[in-house]
Design an enzyme around this catalytic site. Structure first.
Site: not given
Ligand code: ACO
Length: 432
Positions: A313, A371
């Site tokens: 998140h 979720d």
């Molecule tokens: N699975 C694997 N790796 C992940 C995940 C995941 N679900 N989420 C983040 N990471 C990793 C990224 O690859 C990144 O790694 P790095 O630092 O080595 O490059 C690091 O964790 C940080 O991730 P970001 O994408 O930069 O974090 P951001 O805050 O921009 O994104 C997000 C948050 C979009 C929610 C992300 O965690 C994600 O895509 N999760 C899966 C989708 C999801 O569940 N979304 C629901 C959000 S809640 C809502 O809307 C109700």
């Protein structure tokens, strides 16, 4: 907001004069540096793609402490609201700032209930869609279309108009979502019934047919109501910021909320619940719990492009408090429906267990978000996967409309207009 004694000073490595900026304090949470005069004083903008460090507005509705895993609506912890209130209490709270007393609750319930029907002609509008259209495509269109049906309440400078359109949107959203479902199924629409609760009424519009009425199951009703509460607002997330930005141009509330629906659809935001359940179903089909280890290796391998949906998140760097409540609700519903051994729930628990011990997730502070479990609950209730994001939109409508109203009531409100760092071609002449 309150002016702090502290000031922020921006200095430069060349000889340019440093500049001072006021700092404001909120009730809780980080202070903000007021950089509104930055451009005037320095000729520079700030650069913050994705708004990682930008407070776009002042708001008194929802507060999140991502490190603590805390979520407050108008100061009340989400755990207390989920335990003691229903979605109508929470909607009243989000809109008005206080929980309703018994009379206020009764009046609010009645007001919402008496606006649940939609203009009959919306059924004709609906017929233009393909039967297999995604419910979010249908909902984006239907919500936008409401402005053509209810244009008597679209004067955004009139507080009474804003109130009427807020009630209309909250009341009609379940009817529209149920209509999208019935249309997809090829079943007749079921009209709302005024003797049922907001959530009971939605369940009946979804699952009753003219041949057979639907008896609302109290555990299911309570579980869905809780899903609505947990999704009601979440401060300045992508869809809410979209609603504010769209609404800041002075467009009508139905158009502004339609923009929120469109934004919510994306898999990184509201679409994650659908993507999460699809991920669980696919993993189950490929071998279930036995394949978790292999799947997790794929998730950790950046070149695979696979993410563990329902995990991570932007704001929560701790367990999402809504995910904890959702996990408990999931257990309650599965037990009540005799589905205690649901393989997807077992699979989700196993994925969570492994992820919470794995350094990849621990180091990046990736925890389950709301979720991760909500899809399993909705599936158990009988809601099809493709409708999950529409249910989220239904619940978030109250948050969107409250945030939109708060923006318009703010004397400092201005059209939203971010700036950019331009890296395209400099001025050049056409040579032919
Ligand atoms: N699975 C694997 N790796 C992940 C995940 C995941 N679900 N989420 C983040 N990471 C990793 C990224 O690859 C990144 O790694 P790095 O630092 O080595 O490059 C690091 O964790 C940080 O991730 P970001 O994408 O930069 O974090 P951001 O805050 O921009 O994104 C997000 C948050 C979009 C929610 C992300 O965690 C994600 O895509 N999760 C899966 C989708 C999801 O569940 N979304 C629901 C959000 S809640 C809502 O809307 C109700």
């Amino acid at each position: 907001m309150q002016l702090s004694d502290k000031k922020a000073t921006l200095s430069f490595s060349d000889d340019s004069a440093s500049v001072e900026f006021p700092v404001y304090q909120g009730t809780i949470g980080p202070d903000v540096i007021d950089i509104r005069k930055l451009y005037g004083q320095t000729g520079m903008f700030t650069y913050d793609p994705g708004f990682l460090a930008t407070a776009s507005c002042e708001s008194a509705i929802t507060y999140i402490d991502g490190d603590k895993g805390q979520l407050l609506y108008r100061g009340y912890p989400i755990e207390q609201l989920a335990e003691n209130c229903d979605f109508m209490d929470v909607s009243y709270l989000i809109l008005n700032g206080e929980l309703p007393d018994a009379n206020q609750k009764q009046d609010f319930d009645s007001l919402v209930t008496h606006h649940t029907m939609v203009h009959e002609q919306l059924q004709l509008f609906m017929r233009g869609f393909r039967r297999d259209a995604h419910p979010m495509a249908v909902l984006t269109g239907l919500v936008g279309a409401l402005s053509a049906f209810y244009h008597d309440s679209t004067d955004i400078t009139n507080a009474r108009h804003r109130e009427i359109s807020a009630i209309r949107l909250i009341a009609k959203m379940p009817t529209l979502v149920a209509m999208a479902y019935k249309y997809n199924q090829g079943q007749p629409y079921i009209y709302p019934r005024n003797d049922l609760s907001y959530t009971g009424n939605f369940l009946r519009m979804m699952f009753a047919t003219p041949c057979e009425d639907y008896q609302v199951n109290e555990v299911v009703e309570r579980a869905l109501d809780r899903i609505f509460i947990l999704h009601a607002d979440h401060e300045q997330n992508a869809s809410t910021s979209t609603v504010r930005l769209c609404g800041s141009s002075g467009t009508n509330p139905f158009a502004a909320i339609a923009s929120g629906v469109a934004c919510l659809w994306g898999p990184a935001h509201g679409g994650a619940n659908e993507a999460c359940l699809q991920m669980l179903e696919q993993l189950q089909a490929e071998g279930g719990v036995a394949k978790v280890g292999e799947f997790m290796e794929k998730v950790k391998d950046k070149s695979s492009g696979v993410r563990l949906m329902g995990f991570g998140h932007r704001v929560y760097k701790n367990y999402d408090p809504r995910a904890k409540l959702m996990q408990a609700t999931c257990k309650e519903v599965l037990t009540a429906l005799g589905l205690e051994n649901d393989p997807l729930f077992k699979l989700a628990m196993e994925l969570e267990r492994i992820a919470l011990e794995d350094p990849y997730f621990v180091d990046r502070k990736l925890y389950p978000n709301v979720d991760f479990y909500s899809g399993i609950v909705q599936r158990a209730i009988g809601i099809p996967t493709s409708l999950f994001t529409a249910i989220f939109a239904l619940a978030r409508t109250v948050g969107w409309i409250a945030q939109w109203d708060e923006m318009l009531s703010d004397p400092e409100y201005k059209i939203g207009r971010p700036r950019q760092l331009y890296t395209g071609a400099a001025v050049r002449d056409i040579k032919r």
